[in-house]
Design an enzyme around this catalytic site. Structure first.
Site, PDB file in Angstrom:
ATOM      1  N   ASN A 104      54.694  28.315  18.877  1.00 36.82           N
ATOM      2  CA  ASN A 104      53.815  26.880  18.420  1.00 36.82           C
ATOM      3  C   ASN A 104      53.399  27.179  17.417  1.00 36.82           C
ATOM      4  O   ASN A 104      53.270  27.839  16.384  1.00 36.82           O
ATOM      5  CB  ASN A 104      52.673  27.930  19.098  1.00 36.82           C
ATOM      6  CG  ASN A 104      51.375  26.478  18.644  1.00 36.82           C
ATOM      7  OD1 ASN A 104      51.279  25.456  19.576  1.00 36.82           O
ATOM      8  ND2 ASN A 104      50.679  26.931  18.456  1.00 36.82           N
ATOM      9  N   GLU A 105      53.849  25.895  16.815  1.00 34.48           N
ATOM     10  CA  GLU A 105      53.672  25.123  15.164  1.00 34.48           C
ATOM     11  C   GLU A 105      53.956  26.494  14.374  1.00 34.48           C
ATOM     12  O   GLU A 105      53.473  26.469  13.659  1.00 34.48           O
ATOM     13  CB  GLU A 105      51.225  25.040  15.191  1.00 34.48           C
ATOM     14  CG  GLU A 105      51.963  23.278  15.919  1.00 34.48           C
ATOM     15  CD  GLU A 105      50.092  23.380  15.479  1.00 34.48           C
ATOM     16  OE1 GLU A 105      49.953  24.181  14.926  1.00 34.48           O
ATOM     17  OE2 GLU A 105      49.742  22.694  16.014  1.00 34.48           O
TER      18      GLU A 105
ATOM     19  N   CYS B  55      47.832  28.123  18.957  1.00 31.99           N
ATOM     20  CA  CYS B  55      47.468  29.512  17.929  1.00 31.99           C
ATOM     21  C   CYS B  55      47.458  30.410  19.120  1.00 31.99           C
ATOM     22  O   CYS B  55      47.628  31.889  18.317  1.00 31.99           O
ATOM     23  CB  CYS B  55      46.694  28.625  17.258  1.00 31.99           C
ATOM     24  SG  CYS B  55      46.375  27.936  15.912  1.00 31.99           S
TER      25      CYS B  55
ATOM     26  N   GLU C 140      44.132  24.864  26.691  1.00 34.03           N
ATOM     27  CA  GLU C 140      44.146  26.695  25.333  1.00 34.03           C
ATOM     28  C   GLU C 140      42.728  27.129  25.487  1.00 34.03           C
ATOM     29  O   GLU C 140      41.589  26.098  25.509  1.00 34.03           O
ATOM     30  CB  GLU C 140      44.096  26.308  23.955  1.00 34.03           C
ATOM     31  CG  GLU C 140      44.059  27.542  22.871  1.00 34.03           C
ATOM     32  CD  GLU C 140      45.142  27.337  21.395  1.00 34.03           C
ATOM     33  OE1 GLU C 140      45.043  25.612  21.361  1.00 34.03           O
ATOM     34  OE2 GLU C 140      44.680  27.884  20.986  1.00 34.03           O
TER      35      GLU C 140
HETATM   36  O1  AHR Z   1      44.863  22.230  19.723  1.00 33.54           O
HETATM   37  C1  AHR Z   1      44.460  22.854  18.769  1.00 33.54           C
HETATM   38  C2  AHR Z   1      45.411  23.591  18.075  1.00 33.54           C
HETATM   39  O2  AHR Z   1      45.608  23.012  17.213  1.00 33.54           O
HETATM   40  C3  AHR Z   1      46.300  24.354  18.879  1.00 33.54           C
HETATM   41  O3  AHR Z   1      45.843  25.817  18.845  1.00 33.54           O
HETATM   42  C4  AHR Z   1      47.396  24.413  17.487  1.00 33.54           C
HETATM   43  O4  AHR Z   1      48.619  24.518  18.350  1.00 33.54           O
HETATM   44  C5  AHR Z   1      46.981  23.000  16.568  1.00 33.54           C
HETATM   45  O5  AHR Z   1      47.158  23.853  15.371  1.00 33.54           O
END
Ligand code: AHR
Length: 771
Positions: A343-344, A220, A28
């Site tokens: 994602n989350e 994120c 990321e």
């Molecule tokens: O790995 C960092 C962040 O942690 C990622 O973007 C997210 O998916 C999680 O909250």
């Protein structure tokens, strides 16, 4: 000398095939992992697109300066490309200078490709001197570029530094020349003389992990802060100067020079299978106002884009997107097998609706693709439960779950997946034991043995975050730190490498004898303390364990005020807190002083938006309950707080409302853990891969009993050991690196497990007895 304790590792029958893609990477653009990191580009803000939307105070000339000062004019008229609208105009004599991220690292003889787009006004072109100047303004490399007359032209040259060092890029515009410049690039070249996409030392460090898969472009980052910030793959595959730039929700800028095309190329370069993650039609719930969902029209286009992504990756040359891929230099498909959706995410009705539409469309058109759903940001709690219920009801193939916890949690959860119900399988997409210590790395190793043991449940796993540039981090711990010139792998990196470097193909039952799990108990004594970093708070009407206490105040520097001794398994505290200054809330600590175990109750935690109970063990903290949204502490408005500890039960009230009521996790810690797999070589020899963690000060020796004992054996043992558990910290290289030794034995194999160690041993019959 401490005597070694003896344990046995009994390797039983094979149970199941190892999950073949188990160990992978998650990338990321966080911590300047891409721009300023894996992206080989050395020029920062080469497109002049930085803005205050990326970061307060940033602008198109961030990272640039001129000599004489302020002689670059930022313009947007008739740009190189509308998606890259800003450029600069300079009239010589003037020098445009870029420091890169801190500095530009040079290696003697390593050629650097310098390129920019230029435009001159009218008939006159000219010659522009370009150089890399060292810290003392000494020339590390010089060259000249001819800037043709007229409209936008692509100009390039090679700069070959004469020394290792750190420097800055200078572009000297001669007197009498007015020139527009955009998309300034400086990249090392490869053996074929072409500019590299990936910074070579970082790429090498990733390759050494032998990843089976790479998840990208983020957690994120993939769903973004607001729908405008969501990651759309199609805007990231064209020529770099035409790509859509975006603010990075981690507080900086995304040039997207590493876009979907480069992510697929990274997978090819590392031998990994791609795992792209697309947003589930909703943005991140941390957006002010919460998650926004796409409307129906936008969803239709978005779903078509997702299907096009699959075609771009896998389609034949007779499909429109397969043809595009070939036009970008990749006639062969990228071999997409997995697709993450979401994602989350907070599991809302909007999420369920948008997710289902995407998953249904992919199922219908591409049943061959394994769709990976999501179960919220935690390994437990409301979104976790509803995310899993939703996934199971839909028979989603796999679910991505994330956990950043303290080392104790990992030791308590070695067997987490032993009891998962059949059905949707698991991708542990993000995990890390907090801190960058040896203690955390060993806790991860113990947990990973547990992941490997349950291939029926756990199919994929990736540590996070992967990369972090020293001085540019938003998140710790990270797996690999780096500077302009160095790569600094953490102890966790070595653990990951030891897992992925030696893998079996079938998992075996393992019984460890002689080392019981360690009980987790509540501390027998401790104290109650109040703190308020960022605020000034007056506490009145304090009653601790039934006894009144004089009023106290805490200040913004975070020192704690001690209220008295408590029994952490039976305590009560009440008070009224009134903020006098500052913008944050306050916290209550109950239990031993660090590094012992204690609770931290935050009233107004995380930007004064929530209440949360944290638990700290060995000085490393976890969210134990919450965070739960809350109105926040206001200046001059009293808050009545009450806390009760009854055994493991924790209750917290704010203004009479019961905010937290839960039981602390007292499951034992598995600190001595072993796992085994085996593989059969081309000549029929069976090799066993034994892993063992000894997260303990006591040295141990393990007798390994194999299911098919052979006479003589050769064991190649890789050991990570030799540092104290709390050695290691963010931004530095691991205090220990693995060492390898060979043991030749007969009968049972004896393996040394030094204090605080992790080993991977490959045991094979000695040559004369192979088979
Ligand atoms: O790995 C960092 C962040 O942690 C990622 O973007 C997210 O998916 C999680 O909250």
């Amino acid at each position: 000398m401490t005597t070694r304790e003896h344990i046995t590792i009994d390797v039983g029958v094979s149970r199941a095939a190892v999950a073949p893609d188990l160990w992978g990477l998650f990338i990321e653009d966080l911590n300047d992992a891409l721009d300023g990191g894996l992206n080989a580009e050395c020029v920062r803000n080469g497109d002049f697109e930085f803005s205050a939307a990326d970061h307060d105070g940033w602008h198109p000339l961030t990272a640039w300066y001129t000599d004489p000062p302020d002689t670059a004019e930022v313009r947007t008229d008739a740009p190189l490309h509308p998606d890259n609208a800003h450029y600069v105009r300079l009239t010589g004599p003037a020098t445009l200078i870029n420091d890169g991220w801190d500095s530009i690292g040079t290696t003697a003889g390593q050629a650097l490709w310098l390129s920019f787009h230029s435009r001159t006004d009218g008939e006159r072109g000219g010659r522009v001197a370009v150089s890399i100047a060292g810290d003392e303004d000494d020339g590390l490399a010089q060259a000249e570029i001819v800037v043709p007359s007229g409209g936008w032209h692509h100009c390039q040259t090679i700069l070959t530094p004469t020394a290792d060092g750190r420097g800055k890029l200078r572009i000297d515009i001669p007197s009498g020349l007015t020139v527009d410049l955009d998309h300034v690039c400086l990249r090392p070249t490869g053996a074929d003389g072409r500019p590299l996409t990936f910074r070579p030392d970082l790429l090498h460090t990733l390759k050494e992990l032998r990843p089976s898969f790479i998840r990208f472009p983020g957690g994120c980052l993939a769903h973004g802060l607001g729908l405008d910030n969501l990651y759309h793959w199609k805007t990231t595959i064209g020529p770099r100067h035409e790509r859509v730039h975006l603010p990075n929700l981690w507080g900086y800028h995304q040039s997207r020079q590493i876009g979907y095309l480069e992510y697929f190329e990274l997978c090819q370069a590392t031998g990994a299978t791609p795992v792209p993650v697309v947003a589930a039609g909703v943005c991140c719930q941390n957006y002010p106002g919460g998650a926004q969902a796409m409307d129906d029209d936008a969803m239709e286009t978005y779903i078509a884009d997702v299907l096009d992504l699959i075609e771009f990756a896998n389609g034949s040359l007779h499909t429109p997107w397969g043809e595009q891929r070939a036009a970008l230099g990749h006639p062969e498909p990228f071999g997409l097998r997995y697709l993450g959706v979401g994602n989350e995410d907070e599991i809302t009705d909007d999420f369920r609706d948008r997710y289902a539409r995407i998953e249904d469309a992919v199922r219908e058109r591409h049943p061959e693709i394994c769709v990976i759903g999501t179960s919220g940001p935690q390994l437990f709690g409301r979104d976790y439960d509803s995310g899993w219920a939703f996934a199971r009801a839909r028979a989603t193939a796999m679910v991505d779950e994330h956990g950043y916890r303290n080392p104790r949690w990992f030791h308590q959860n070695v067997n987490r997946y032993a009891t998962y119900p059949p059905g949707s399988q698991v991708y542990v997409g993000e995990y890390a034991a907090r801190s960058n210590t040896v203690r955390s790395a060993l806790a991860e190793a113990a947990f990973m043995i547990g992941l490997e043991r349950h291939p029926d449940v756990v199919r994929l796993a990736s540590y996070a975050p992967l990369l972090a540039r020293v001085g540019h981090t938003q998140w710790t711990p990270d797996l690999i730190y780096f500077t302009a010139t160095e790569v600094l792998p953490s102890a966790s990196y070595h653990v990951q490498r030891m897992f992925s470097g030696e893998r079996g193909t079938v998992v075996h039952q393992v019984t460890v004898g002689g080392a019981d799990p360690e009980p987790v108990t509540l501390p027998t004594t401790g104290s109650a303390r109040l703190r308020s970093p960022g605020s000034g708070i007056d506490y009145t009407d304090i009653v601790l364990d039934g006894a009144p206490h004089a009023a106290v105040s805490t200040g913004p520097r975070g020192e704690s005020v001690e209220l008295g001794v408590i029994d952490p398994s039976s305590a009560s505290l009440e008070f009224t807190a009134t903020r006098q200054a500052g913008s944050e809330g306050f916290l209550i600590e109950l239990g031993a002083a660090a590094p012992g175990s204690h609770l931290e109750i935050h009233i107004g935690g995380w930007q004064n938006k929530s209440t949360v109970v944290l638990r700290s063990d060995d000085g490393i903290t976890n969210d134990d309950d919450g965070p739960i949204r809350w109105r926040g502490v206001e200046t001059s408005v009293p808050v009545d707080v009450a806390v009760r500890l009854d055994g493991a039960r924790v209750r917290v009230w704010a203004d009479g409302e019961l905010r937290h009521d839960y039981e602390q996790d007292l499951r034992p810690e598995h600190r001595v853990v072993a796992g085994a797999s085996s593989r059969t070589t081309a000549d029929g020899t069976i090799e066993y891969v034994i892993r063992a963690v000894n997260a303990h000060p006591t040295p141990r020796v393990a007798s390994v009993r194999l299911p098919r004992p052979s006479g003589s054996t050769i064991s190649e043992v890789t050991t990570l050991a030799g540092a104290a558990p709390d050695d290691g910290q963010p931004f530095t290289a691991s205090p220990v690196t693995p060492c390898v030794n060979t043991i030749i034995g007969h009968g049972e194999v004896e393996l040394d497990l030094p204090p605080w160690s992790f080993i991977t041993a490959v045991i094979r019959p000695a040559r004369d007895e192979a088979r």
